[in-house]
Design an enzyme around this catalytic site. Structure first.
Site, PDB file in Angstrom:
ATOM      1  N   SER A  62      19.965  47.817  27.447  1.00 24.59           N
ATOM      2  CA  SER A  62      19.914  47.658  28.906  1.00 24.59           C
ATOM      3  C   SER A  62      19.202  46.377  29.332  1.00 24.59           C
ATOM      4  O   SER A  62      19.642  45.686  30.252  1.00 24.59           O
ATOM      5  CB  SER A  62      19.216  48.864  29.540  1.00 24.59           C
ATOM      6  OG  SER A  62      19.868  50.046  29.155  1.00 24.59           O
ATOM      7  N   HIS A 123      13.618  47.468  20.668  1.00 22.52           N
ATOM      8  CA  HIS A 123      12.219  47.245  21.045  1.00 22.52           C
ATOM      9  C   HIS A 123      11.467  46.436  19.994  1.00 22.52           C
ATOM     10  O   HIS A 123      10.440  45.829  20.303  1.00 22.52           O
ATOM     11  CB  HIS A 123      11.503  48.590  21.228  1.00 22.52           C
ATOM     12  CG  HIS A 123      11.982  49.362  22.411  1.00 22.52           C
ATOM     13  ND1 HIS A 123      11.425  49.218  23.658  1.00 22.52           N
ATOM     14  CD2 HIS A 123      12.978  50.265  22.549  1.00 22.52           C
ATOM     15  CE1 HIS A 123      12.065  50.010  24.508  1.00 22.52           C
ATOM     16  NE2 HIS A 123      13.005  50.654  23.857  1.00 22.52           N
ATOM     17  N   ARG A 263       8.461  49.637  27.437  1.00 18.06           N
ATOM     18  CA  ARG A 263       7.810  50.779  26.790  1.00 18.06           C
ATOM     19  C   ARG A 263       6.545  50.368  26.018  1.00 18.06           C
ATOM     20  O   ARG A 263       5.984  51.170  25.287  1.00 18.06           O
ATOM     21  CB  ARG A 263       8.802  51.498  25.857  1.00 18.06           C
ATOM     22  CG  ARG A 263       9.888  52.251  26.615  1.00 18.06           C
ATOM     23  CD  ARG A 263      10.713  53.138  25.701  1.00 18.06           C
ATOM     24  NE  ARG A 263      11.764  53.846  26.420  1.00 18.06           N
ATOM     25  CZ  ARG A 263      11.588  54.987  27.082  1.00 18.06           C
ATOM     26  NH1 ARG A 263      10.389  55.550  27.125  1.00 18.06           N
ATOM     27  NH2 ARG A 263      12.600  55.568  27.700  1.00 18.06           N
ATOM     28  N   HIS A 460      22.603  53.349  21.116  1.00 19.41           N
ATOM     29  CA  HIS A 460      23.620  52.537  21.783  1.00 19.41           C
ATOM     30  C   HIS A 460      24.720  52.186  20.781  1.00 19.41           C
ATOM     31  O   HIS A 460      24.587  52.448  19.594  1.00 19.41           O
ATOM     32  CB  HIS A 460      22.995  51.234  22.307  1.00 19.41           C
ATOM     33  CG  HIS A 460      21.977  51.456  23.373  1.00 19.41           C
ATOM     34  ND1 HIS A 460      21.053  50.501  23.742  1.00 19.41           N
ATOM     35  CD2 HIS A 460      21.732  52.529  24.170  1.00 19.41           C
ATOM     36  CE1 HIS A 460      20.290  50.976  24.709  1.00 19.41           C
ATOM     37  NE2 HIS A 460      20.677  52.200  24.976  1.00 19.41           N
TER      38      HIS A 460
END
EC number: 5.4.2.12
Length: 512
Positions: A62, A123, A263, A460
């Site tokens: 995203s 991440h 995050r 994903h």
């Protein structure tokens, strides 16, 4: 006079796959999407790998998707940038990383490496952790400890044990490093102010409190035995002779190797922010390095890779023309349609309004697959009726957030809820004689099972995404094939009658 708004609707995690098995997008009853697809021009866009500035074959996400869409050019991601520097050797002279290690050496304190342990590349990446271990070895450090956050979301749900073994082998080979704690990302990487989760991860790393195990492998095996997959591993302290292997203490150096900010912010604040109010804890004084800039307002940290800035993003350029714009999403994707869409800039552009609708407070979104889509739609319809906006950017979070749960029936319901909303929005935009572009930032819900194992797939995908041009002006026209996310902004600007700025290297997709 009614404005003729140009709107971009991003169906987060709505990819296109020819395989019907485990495909929530194909299984969902979506009469509105199907009707628009049949009537208006459409094409497919690449949303992964090199086309969005990621390594070849790397699935999209995203943050990357919204950056590329908003910038109108391919944005080379932190993942690609850091991996490239490790290969080329410049990583090992990075000022912030070297300084943190030198201070640990000089003061005879510990170095703690914390972050998400996987090769998911959303991440973090395990190769970056290996790079840090190599640098620590070069610097002659001996007290080096890893606080591993278990993934199970951007990779298979129970792949964590393999990553622990891979890390332990790397530490053995490099000759430095021990695992001190492991925590599921559900605790260590919350982004929704659920401080009771973050506190458990903090307590393990700083106080040495929580579940106990004699090794990381033992800890993860126990978690699997208790039916908890990687994401939900309870924060666990690894002990030797009844004492924690290591705790983060005053004077230590800490490097957080996650490169994606959203995050990483909460646990970072818990450790370093003097103003922190999330839960009771004593103020630590550590040398803290963030791999990238997690939050501009955090002044007590060093940053290894500062953000590159981008001029003339879609929002900035539209604002410079004196036009009004709206960004609207629910909490889970609000940062994406604002901060990321604006090229990593927090400050809104002139005449950029923002509407944030709260995401529902549920443990996992399969319990409420419609999330806040109906509320987002109601707010959007109200805003459209104000006839104020020239450009609107909207995100529906459902296909992605419910796709991440791995529960296919819930993902189908999520898409059906979004389709209902999509129909209302499209009708309203057409009523205003506006233009609606429909796309996605990456795939997810179209692959809900891992074809090799038959187990739920929570990650994903690398699938292409749709791009629909819905407008009275579009009937009978066509869109080019072979496009990518960076082509959306030039296409929107062309429809708005604006020249495309030279910084945007994407291509207009309208066939002349």
């Amino acid at each position: 006079m009614s404005k003729k708004p140009v709107m971009l609707m991003i169906l987060d995690g709505f990819g296109i796959s020819p395989n019907k098995e485990g495909n929530a997008v194909a299984a969902a009853n979506k009469p509105n999407y199907d009707r628009l697809f049949a009537k208006y021009p459409h094409t497919e866009l690449q949303a992964s790998g090199l086309e969005v500035g990621l390594p070849e074959g790397q699935m999209g996400n995203s943050e990357v998707g919204h950056l590329n869409i908003g910038a109108g050019r391919i944005i080379y991601q932190e993942l690609t940038r850091i991996t490239k520097e490790i290969k080329e050797g410049t990583f090992f002279t990075n000022k912030a990383l070297v300084k943190a290690m030198d201070e640990a050496k000089e003061n005879n304190t510990s170095l703690h490496l914390m972050g998400l342990l996987s090769n998911g590349g959303v991440h973090s990446h395990i190769d970056h952790l290996k790079g840090l271990l190599e640098l620590a070895k070069k610097k002659g450090l001996q007290k080096v400890y890893v606080h591993a956050f278990m993934d199970g979301r951007d990779v298979a749900p129970s792949s964590g044990k393999e990553f622990i073994v891979e890390l332990e082998n790397a530490m053995k080979e490099i000759g430095v490093g021990e695992i001190a704690t492991i925590s599921g990302r559900y605790y260590a990487m919350d982004r929704d102010n659920r401080w009771e989760r973050v506190e458990l991860a903090y307590n393990a790393m700083v106080l040495g409190e929580g579940e106990k195990a004699s090794s990381a492998v033992e800890a993860i095996e126990k978690s699997y035995h208790d039916n908890k997959t990687d994401e939900f591993v309870l924060p666990t302290v690894i002990e030797e002779d009844g004492h924690p292997v290591a705790r983060i203490k005053d004077g230590d150096s800490v490097i957080f190797f996650n490169f994606r900010p959203d995050r990483a912010r909460e646990i970072t604040r818990a450790i370093v922010d003097p103003e922190f109010k999330g839960f009771e804890r004593k103020q630590l004084h550590v040398n803290f390095v963030c791999m990238t800039q997690y939050d501009k307002t955090l002044e007590c940290v060093d940053v290894a890779y500062r953000p590159e800035s981008y001029t003339n993003t879609l929002g900035e350029y539209v604002a410079s023309k004196g036009l009004n714009q709206l960004r609207i999403a629910e909490t889970e994707k609000y940062a994406h349609v604002t901060f990321f869409f604006n090229g990593g800039v927090e400050q809104p552009n002139t005449n950029e309004d923002r509407a944030l609708i709260a995401s529902p407070k549920v443990a996992t979104y399969d319990l409420k697959p419609e999330m806040s889509a109906y509320e987002v739609t109601d707010e959007l319809i109200n805003r459209l009726d104000q006839d104020k906006y020239d450009m609107i950017i909207l995100n529906f979070a459902n296909p992605d957030m419910v796709g991440h749960t791995g529960v296919q029936e819930a993902a189908v319901k999520a898409i059906e809820a979004v389709d209902e909303c999509l129909g209302k929005v499209a009708d309203k935009v057409l009523e205003k004689e506006g233009t609606l572009f429909i796309t996605a930032d990456h795939g997810n819900a179209e692959v809900m099972i891992d074809y090799s194992t038959g187990k739920p797939m929570t990650a994903h995908t690398s699938d292409p995404v749709p791009f629909l041009w819905v407008s009275k002006d579009a009937e009978g026209k066509s869109l080019k094939d072979g496009g990518k996310l960076a082509d959306i902004a030039p296409t929107m600007l062309t429809v708005m009658g604006l020249e495309v700025p030279s910084e945007m290297t994407g291509t207009c997709l309208l066939n002349k």
